[in-house]
Design a protein around this motif. Sequence first.
Motif, PDB file in Angstrom:
ATOM      1  N   LEU A 138       7.607 -31.868 -12.906  1.00 39.90           N
ATOM      2  CA  LEU A 138       6.461 -31.484 -12.072  1.00 39.90           C
ATOM      3  C   LEU A 138       6.390 -29.978 -11.873  1.00 39.90           C
ATOM      4  O   LEU A 138       5.292 -29.413 -11.812  1.00 39.90           O
ATOM      5  CB  LEU A 138       6.528 -32.196 -10.721  1.00 39.90           C
ATOM      6  CG  LEU A 138       6.195 -33.691 -10.740  1.00 39.90           C
ATOM      7  CD1 LEU A 138       6.367 -34.292  -9.344  1.00 39.90           C
ATOM      8  CD2 LEU A 138       4.770 -33.939 -11.246  1.00 39.90           C
ATOM      9  N   ARG A 139       7.528 -29.329 -11.774  1.00 45.98           N
ATOM     10  CA  ARG A 139       7.501 -27.866 -11.637  1.00 45.98           C
ATOM     11  C   ARG A 139       6.885 -27.205 -12.862  1.00 45.98           C
ATOM     12  O   ARG A 139       6.267 -26.147 -12.762  1.00 45.98           O
ATOM     13  CB  ARG A 139       8.911 -27.329 -11.390  1.00 45.98           C
ATOM     14  CG  ARG A 139       9.404 -27.554  -9.958  1.00 45.98           C
ATOM     15  CD  ARG A 139      10.724 -26.823  -9.704  1.00 45.98           C
ATOM     16  NE  ARG A 139      11.078 -26.859  -8.295  1.00 45.98           N
ATOM     17  CZ  ARG A 139      11.998 -27.676  -7.768  1.00 45.98           C
ATOM     18  NH1 ARG A 139      12.652 -28.523  -8.551  1.00 45.98           N
ATOM     19  NH2 ARG A 139      12.255 -27.642  -6.480  1.00 45.98           N
ATOM     20  N   GLU A 140       7.055 -27.840 -14.031  1.00 50.34           N
ATOM     21  CA  GLU A 140       6.445 -27.317 -15.254  1.00 50.34           C
ATOM     22  C   GLU A 140       4.950 -27.635 -15.330  1.00 50.34           C
ATOM     23  O   GLU A 140       4.182 -26.863 -15.911  1.00 50.34           O
ATOM     24  CB  GLU A 140       7.144 -27.918 -16.479  1.00 50.34           C
ATOM     25  CG  GLU A 140       8.585 -27.493 -16.661  1.00 50.34           C
ATOM     26  CD  GLU A 140       9.245 -28.207 -17.828  1.00 50.34           C
ATOM     27  OE1 GLU A 140       8.568 -29.047 -18.467  1.00 50.34           O
ATOM     28  OE2 GLU A 140      10.430 -27.927 -18.109  1.00 50.34           O
ATOM     29  N   GLN A 141       4.538 -28.746 -14.752  1.00 48.03           N
ATOM     30  CA  GLN A 141       3.172 -29.244 -14.933  1.00 48.03           C
ATOM     31  C   GLN A 141       2.226 -28.851 -13.803  1.00 48.03           C
ATOM     32  O   GLN A 141       1.001 -28.934 -13.974  1.00 48.03           O
ATOM     33  CB  GLN A 141       3.217 -30.777 -15.052  1.00 48.03           C
ATOM     34  CG  GLN A 141       3.944 -31.260 -16.307  1.00 48.03           C
ATOM     35  CD  GLN A 141       4.388 -32.710 -16.204  1.00 48.03           C
ATOM     36  OE1 GLN A 141       4.238 -33.348 -15.161  1.00 48.03           O
ATOM     37  NE2 GLN A 141       4.927 -33.250 -17.281  1.00 48.03           N
ATOM     38  N   LEU A 142       2.757 -28.440 -12.657  1.00 42.72           N
ATOM     39  CA  LEU A 142       1.938 -28.106 -11.497  1.00 42.72           C
ATOM     40  C   LEU A 142       2.012 -26.615 -11.209  1.00 42.72           C
ATOM     41  O   LEU A 142       2.935 -25.927 -11.637  1.00 42.72           O
ATOM     42  CB  LEU A 142       2.425 -28.868 -10.256  1.00 42.72           C
ATOM     43  CG  LEU A 142       2.553 -30.389 -10.345  1.00 42.72           C
ATOM     44  CD1 LEU A 142       3.069 -30.930  -9.014  1.00 42.72           C
ATOM     45  CD2 LEU A 142       1.225 -31.033 -10.711  1.00 42.72           C
ATOM     46  N   PRO A 191       2.583 -37.318  -0.863  1.00 41.96           N
ATOM     47  CA  PRO A 191       2.975 -36.727  -2.149  1.00 41.96           C
ATOM     48  C   PRO A 191       2.140 -37.235  -3.312  1.00 41.96           C
ATOM     49  O   PRO A 191       1.876 -36.483  -4.266  1.00 41.96           O
ATOM     50  CB  PRO A 191       4.446 -37.140  -2.298  1.00 41.96           C
ATOM     51  CG  PRO A 191       4.608 -38.329  -1.422  1.00 41.96           C
ATOM     52  CD  PRO A 191       3.690 -38.094  -0.270  1.00 41.96           C
ATOM     53  N   CYS A 192       1.718 -38.493  -3.242  1.00 45.43           N
ATOM     54  CA  CYS A 192       0.889 -39.037  -4.326  1.00 45.43           C
ATOM     55  C   CYS A 192      -0.503 -38.414  -4.319  1.00 45.43           C
ATOM     56  O   CYS A 192      -1.052 -38.080  -5.379  1.00 45.43           O
ATOM     57  CB  CYS A 192       0.798 -40.559  -4.204  1.00 45.43           C
ATOM     58  SG  CYS A 192       2.365 -41.405  -4.514  1.00 45.43           S
ATOM     59  N   PHE A 193      -1.072 -38.232  -3.143  1.00 46.97           N
ATOM     60  CA  PHE A 193      -2.379 -37.581  -3.048  1.00 46.97           C
ATOM     61  C   PHE A 193      -2.294 -36.123  -3.487  1.00 46.97           C
ATOM     62  O   PHE A 193      -3.274 -35.561  -3.992  1.00 46.97           O
ATOM     63  CB  PHE A 193      -2.913 -37.647  -1.616  1.00 46.97           C
ATOM     64  CG  PHE A 193      -3.313 -39.024  -1.153  1.00 46.97           C
ATOM     65  CD1 PHE A 193      -3.301 -40.118  -2.001  1.00 46.97           C
ATOM     66  CD2 PHE A 193      -3.716 -39.236   0.170  1.00 46.97           C
ATOM     67  CE1 PHE A 193      -3.671 -41.384  -1.568  1.00 46.97           C
ATOM     68  CE2 PHE A 193      -4.101 -40.485   0.606  1.00 46.97           C
ATOM     69  CZ  PHE A 193      -4.075 -41.576  -0.249  1.00 46.97           C
ATOM     70  N   ALA A 194      -1.127 -35.510  -3.304  1.00 45.49           N
ATOM     71  CA  ALA A 194      -0.959 -34.102  -3.689  1.00 45.49           C
ATOM     72  C   ALA A 194      -1.047 -33.902  -5.196  1.00 45.49           C
ATOM     73  O   ALA A 194      -1.203 -32.770  -5.663  1.00 45.49           O
ATOM     74  CB  ALA A 194       0.377 -33.577  -3.175  1.00 45.49           C
ATOM     75  N   LEU A 195      -0.975 -34.979  -5.968  1.00 47.23           N
ATOM     76  CA  LEU A 195      -1.060 -34.880  -7.430  1.00 47.23           C
ATOM     77  C   LEU A 195      -2.475 -35.112  -7.955  1.00 47.23           C
ATOM     78  O   LEU A 195      -2.717 -34.985  -9.157  1.00 47.23           O
ATOM     79  CB  LEU A 195      -0.117 -35.895  -8.074  1.00 47.23           C
ATOM     80  CG  LEU A 195       1.364 -35.764  -7.711  1.00 47.23           C
ATOM     81  CD1 LEU A 195       2.171 -36.867  -8.384  1.00 47.23           C
ATOM     82  CD2 LEU A 195       1.902 -34.393  -8.080  1.00 47.23           C
ATOM     83  N   ILE A 196      -3.418 -35.445  -7.078  1.00 50.47           N
ATOM     84  CA  ILE A 196      -4.753 -35.828  -7.529  1.00 50.47           C
ATOM     85  C   ILE A 196      -5.453 -34.686  -8.246  1.00 50.47           C
ATOM     86  O   ILE A 196      -6.039 -34.873  -9.327  1.00 50.47           O
ATOM     87  CB  ILE A 196      -5.612 -36.331  -6.346  1.00 50.47           C
ATOM     88  CG1 ILE A 196      -5.103 -37.697  -5.870  1.00 50.47           C
ATOM     89  CG2 ILE A 196      -7.094 -36.423  -6.740  1.00 50.47           C
ATOM     90  CD1 ILE A 196      -5.798 -38.207  -4.617  1.00 50.47           C
ATOM     91  N   ASP A 197      -5.438 -33.497  -7.658  1.00 45.72           N
ATOM     92  CA  ASP A 197      -6.202 -32.411  -8.291  1.00 45.72           C
ATOM     93  C   ASP A 197      -5.601 -32.042  -9.644  1.00 45.72           C
ATOM     94  O   ASP A 197      -6.324 -31.814 -10.620  1.00 45.72           O
ATOM     95  CB  ASP A 197      -6.340 -31.191  -7.370  1.00 45.72           C
ATOM     96  CG  ASP A 197      -5.026 -30.537  -6.999  1.00 45.72           C
ATOM     97  OD1 ASP A 197      -4.002 -31.258  -6.930  1.00 45.72           O
ATOM     98  OD2 ASP A 197      -5.011 -29.311  -6.741  1.00 45.72           O
ATOM     99  N   ALA A 203      -7.179 -27.314  -9.794  1.00 46.44           N
ATOM    100  CA  ALA A 203      -6.205 -26.732  -8.873  1.00 46.44           C
ATOM    101  C   ALA A 203      -6.958 -26.334  -7.609  1.00 46.44           C
ATOM    102  O   ALA A 203      -7.611 -25.291  -7.566  1.00 46.44           O
ATOM    103  CB  ALA A 203      -5.520 -25.518  -9.497  1.00 46.44           C
ATOM    104  N   LEU A 204      -6.891 -27.177  -6.603  1.00 46.42           N
ATOM    105  CA  LEU A 204      -7.602 -26.890  -5.359  1.00 46.42           C
ATOM    106  C   LEU A 204      -6.927 -25.728  -4.638  1.00 46.42           C
ATOM    107  O   LEU A 204      -5.730 -25.785  -4.346  1.00 46.42           O
ATOM    108  CB  LEU A 204      -7.574 -28.111  -4.442  1.00 46.42           C
ATOM    109  CG  LEU A 204      -8.704 -29.132  -4.556  1.00 46.42           C
ATOM    110  CD1 LEU A 204      -8.427 -30.312  -3.631  1.00 46.42           C
ATOM    111  CD2 LEU A 204     -10.045 -28.510  -4.223  1.00 46.42           C
ATOM    112  N   PRO A 205      -7.664 -24.667  -4.325  1.00 46.45           N
ATOM    113  CA  PRO A 205      -7.069 -23.584  -3.539  1.00 46.45           C
ATOM    114  C   PRO A 205      -6.757 -24.054  -2.126  1.00 46.45           C
ATOM    115  O   PRO A 205      -7.327 -25.033  -1.630  1.00 46.45           O
ATOM    116  CB  PRO A 205      -8.159 -22.503  -3.546  1.00 46.45           C
ATOM    117  CG  PRO A 205      -9.429 -23.235  -3.808  1.00 46.45           C
ATOM    118  CD  PRO A 205      -9.076 -24.402  -4.670  1.00 46.45           C
ATOM    119  N   ALA A 206      -5.844 -23.357  -1.478  1.00 46.68           N
ATOM    120  CA  ALA A 206      -5.382 -23.769  -0.148  1.00 46.68           C
ATOM    121  C   ALA A 206      -6.530 -23.897   0.844  1.00 46.68           C
ATOM    122  O   ALA A 206      -6.549 -24.822   1.659  1.00 46.68           O
ATOM    123  CB  ALA A 206      -4.349 -22.767   0.368  1.00 46.68           C
TER     124      ALA A 206
END
Length: 327
Positions: A138-142, A191-197, A203-206
Amino acid sequence: MPDAADDWSALLRGITIDIPFPTACHPGVAEAEARGRQWAEQHGLVRSDEARTRLHRGRFGQLAGRAYPAAGAALFQTTVDLMMWLFTDDDDYVDRTTPQAARTVPTIASAVNVLDRVRGDGIAPPFEAAFEDICGWLREQLTAEQFARFANGIRLALLAAPVQNYRRAAAQPLTLSEYEVIRRYLGGCPPCFALIDAANGDALPAAEYEHPDLQRLALHANNVVCWTNDIYSLAMERSQPGQFWNMPLVYAAHGCTPAQALARTAERVHREIASFAELAARVTPCGSTAQQRYVQGLGTWIRGLYDWTVNDTARYAPHYDPKGAST
């Protein structure tokens, strides 16, 4: 607790949840699920024939496929492996264990160490090593921000587990408000919703991700997913010693009949769906494309969990026998 003679299974057959979002599924589910099962075996997450049967009958890759239908191949495989890890964690260290189990807190601490990049003391080698794999991928993909959202959600889910187990050991039943807070995080939605974008290629900005309207939509979606699961998992959960806090049973513990408890839970699920749909209709026309796709992704998660539960998995069969068929 309600009397064991109460026929919850018969009552459950009369419950219908209406989900107004379209069905979708990733085209690569079968291959990704096979690879995920092999990965789980290689890491030693499957420690018995019973656990292997649970893994196969769970069809956790199918849940990932319904939740992230547009994800790229690499990220999709990671979400499948994540589902395998999350449900193994749930079975081994949260649900199919006693409140006093000595292994629960050390194992949770080892996973938090992985997130914090702190070298642990090897207290849970298979569980910890498998999670190191997932976090590395995930660190590589996000983006860094996306991973931080995911990591925060995992920390909250893991640390909610000992709170729930502590309350299981108490003589006094949970209040509804206590249960709702614990369930909000223990259900694993953040955590699962955090992967949606990322699964949408965005990449949703903060400023957009943290907007109060989007956070409110995520809360509605979280409630729908968790409370719907509470309804459909109830018959199975009542058969497992110590695993009895879900919304209908909290209602029952405070004086509702089984019929009233299920009806109130279903009514609350439908109210949350209506609130989500109403707010989404106001928010999405004004948002960016990434924001619109994120809101759609929340709806996809709601629909995906429901479809997986009623059509795909045998995990919540009322009389589940891990060594054979359910009835």
